[in-house]
Design a protein around this motif. Structure first.
Motif, short mmCIF file in Angstrom:
data_model
loop_
_atom_site.label_atom_id
_atom_site.label_comp_id
_atom_site.label_asym_id
_atom_site.label_seq_id
_atom_site.Cartn_x
_atom_site.Cartn_y
_atom_site.Cartn_z
N ARG A 134 64.62 36.99 74.43
CA ARG A 134 65.71 37.77 73.73
C ARG A 134 65.92 37.28 72.27
O ARG A 134 65.77 38.00 71.31
CB ARG A 134 67.04 37.22 74.33
N GLY A 184 62.17 43.44 78.19
CA GLY A 184 62.69 44.21 76.81
C GLY A 184 61.81 44.51 75.90
O GLY A 184 60.50 44.40 75.89
N THR A 189 68.04 42.01 81.97
CA THR A 189 67.99 40.65 82.56
C THR A 189 67.42 40.47 83.96
O THR A 189 67.56 41.47 84.54
CB THR A 189 69.36 39.76 82.09
N TYR A 240 59.16 39.63 77.79
CA TYR A 240 59.86 39.00 79.01
C TYR A 240 59.62 37.41 79.00
O TYR A 240 58.75 37.04 78.37
CB TYR A 240 59.44 39.92 79.99
N GLN A 254 67.98 35.43 81.34
CA GLN A 254 66.63 35.67 80.92
C GLN A 254 66.17 37.02 81.10
O GLN A 254 66.49 37.67 81.75
CB GLN A 254 65.68 34.68 81.18
N VAL A 255 65.36 37.42 80.06
CA VAL A 255 64.92 38.69 79.95
C VAL A 255 63.66 39.12 80.90
O VAL A 255 62.73 38.68 80.78
CB VAL A 255 64.10 39.03 78.47
N VAL A 312 67.02 45.33 76.43
CA VAL A 312 66.77 44.39 77.31
C VAL A 312 67.64 44.36 78.61
O VAL A 312 68.66 44.83 78.75
CB VAL A 312 67.58 42.88 76.47
#
Length: 140
Positions: free
Chosen positions: A16, A53, A34, A66, A49-50, A32
């Motif tokens: 991110r 993205g 998650t 990611y 967390q991604v 994005v």
């Protein structure tokens, strides 16, 4: 028929921040998803967390990223890839260089090269190596 190749960067918890940084340099829209958004949480500490993205800009810049889950192996590596950004003008490339150079390690300062009117290489604060140049006669 044509295809498009998009650089996809893998991180461990920094995706991110990296995408937000690249958007600040190149402009564009940030998207994005998650692990929580996708209903794919396997480790609660990694829920935000991604999983997927990207930054996509009208100028043609696009990058995806990611966060590799802790259950999978990941190593940043050394010289495993470069992201190349080629532009038509010194002004455009210089602006990107200035944006990326905050907290970066300069490998080769931005300047003339035998193959390009302007060329430089740096490793950004996320460990990604960028090669920026103005398209010369060889690149056309």
């Amino acid at each position: 028929m044509s295809i498009k190749s998009v650089t996809h960067l893998n991180f461990r918890g920094d995706a991110r921040s990296a995408l937000e940084f690249y958007r600040s340099v190149f402009g564009g829209d940030l998207a994005v998803v998650t692990y929580r958004d996708a209903g794919a949480v396997s480790e609660p500490a990694e829920a935000d967390q991604v999983m997927w993205g990207q930054v996509a800009a009208d100028n043609g810049f696009q990058v995806m990223a990611y966060d590799v889950p802790s259950s999978m192996p990941w190593e940043r590596g050394e010289n495993s890839f470069f992201v190349s950004v080629r532009g038509e003008s010194a002004q455009e490339i210089t602006a990107y260089w200035e944006g990326l150079s905050g907290g970066a390690t300069v490998v080769r300062p931005l300047g003339p090269a035998p193959w390009a009117p302007l060329y430089g290489m740096l490793t950004d604060r996320f460990g990604v190596v960028w090669v920026l140049d103005v398209v010369g006669d060889q690149g056309r």
